[in-house]
Design a protein around this motif. Sequence first.
Motif, short mmCIF file in Angstrom:
data_model
loop_
_atom_site.label_atom_id
_atom_site.label_comp_id
_atom_site.label_asym_id
_atom_site.label_seq_id
_atom_site.Cartn_x
_atom_site.Cartn_y
_atom_site.Cartn_z
N UNK A 171 0.81 -1.22 0.00
CA UNK A 171 0.00 0.00 0.00
C UNK A 171 0.84 1.26 0.00
N UNK A 172 0.16 2.37 -0.16
CA UNK A 172 0.82 3.67 -0.10
C UNK A 172 0.98 4.09 1.36
N UNK A 173 2.07 4.77 1.69
CA UNK A 173 2.21 5.25 3.07
C UNK A 173 1.18 6.33 3.37
N UNK A 174 0.87 6.53 4.64
CA UNK A 174 -0.09 7.58 5.00
C UNK A 174 0.41 8.96 4.57
N UNK A 175 -0.54 9.87 4.40
CA UNK A 175 -0.20 11.23 3.96
C UNK A 175 0.70 11.94 4.96
N UNK A 176 0.53 11.66 6.25
CA UNK A 176 1.38 12.27 7.26
C UNK A 176 2.85 11.87 7.07
N UNK A 177 3.08 10.61 6.77
CA UNK A 177 4.45 10.13 6.55
C UNK A 177 5.05 10.78 5.31
N UNK A 178 4.28 10.90 4.25
CA UNK A 178 4.76 11.57 3.04
C UNK A 178 5.06 13.04 3.31
N UNK A 179 4.19 13.69 4.09
CA UNK A 179 4.41 15.09 4.44
C UNK A 179 5.70 15.26 5.25
N UNK A 180 5.87 14.40 6.27
CA UNK A 180 7.07 14.49 7.10
C UNK A 180 8.33 14.21 6.27
N UNK A 181 8.25 13.29 5.34
CA UNK A 181 9.39 13.00 4.48
C UNK A 181 9.76 14.17 3.58
N UNK A 182 8.79 15.01 3.29
CA UNK A 182 9.04 16.17 2.44
C UNK A 182 9.56 17.36 3.24
N UNK A 183 9.05 17.59 4.45
CA UNK A 183 9.41 18.81 5.19
C UNK A 183 10.53 18.62 6.22
N UNK A 184 10.76 17.41 6.70
CA UNK A 184 11.77 17.23 7.73
C UNK A 184 13.21 17.45 7.25
N UNK A 185 13.62 16.97 6.08
CA UNK A 185 15.01 17.22 5.69
C UNK A 185 15.39 18.70 5.64
N UNK A 186 14.60 19.58 5.00
CA UNK A 186 14.99 21.00 5.06
C UNK A 186 14.95 21.58 6.47
N UNK A 187 14.02 21.12 7.29
CA UNK A 187 13.94 21.62 8.67
C UNK A 187 15.16 21.19 9.47
N UNK A 188 15.62 19.97 9.26
CA UNK A 188 16.80 19.47 9.97
C UNK A 188 18.04 20.23 9.52
N UNK A 189 18.16 20.46 8.20
CA UNK A 189 19.30 21.22 7.69
C UNK A 189 19.30 22.63 8.29
N UNK A 190 18.13 23.28 8.34
CA UNK A 190 18.04 24.62 8.91
C UNK A 190 18.45 24.61 10.39
N UNK A 191 18.02 23.60 11.12
CA UNK A 191 18.39 23.50 12.53
C UNK A 191 19.90 23.30 12.69
N UNK A 192 20.50 22.50 11.81
CA UNK A 192 21.95 22.30 11.86
C UNK A 192 22.70 23.59 11.55
#
Length: 113
Positions: A33-54
């Motif tokens: 099946x397809x992953x939930x929309x929340x997981x797809x959203x987190x996969x899209x927004x977390x990498x830039x947020x983590x880079x910004x925090x670093x």
Amino acid sequence: MSPAIHAVLAIAVMAVVTFLTRALPFLLFDRGGNPPKLVLYLGRVLPPAIIAMLIVYCLRSLRAASLFAPAGWLPQVIAVAAVVVLHLWKHNNLLSIFGGTILYMVLVQAVFV
């Protein structure tokens, strides 16, 4: 409790937690099946947020740096510029992060001693 038993228990707990973090996604999400929309959203927004925090974490000492002591802030600024250039050039996060880190360490250890 003896130190040996304490060490064995600590290793066992860490092994179970490590195993669960690896196995949990396979248990929660069906492979077909397809992953939930929340997981797809987190996969899209977390990498830039983590880079910004670093970036904020790495450059936090610049606020107290004196402009008359470039050894305190110039290696960081050069490394950040290198990360930006590498990322715009190759679009590869690992290359950008490792390249900037290696350049920073060379600057700090060899150039701005």
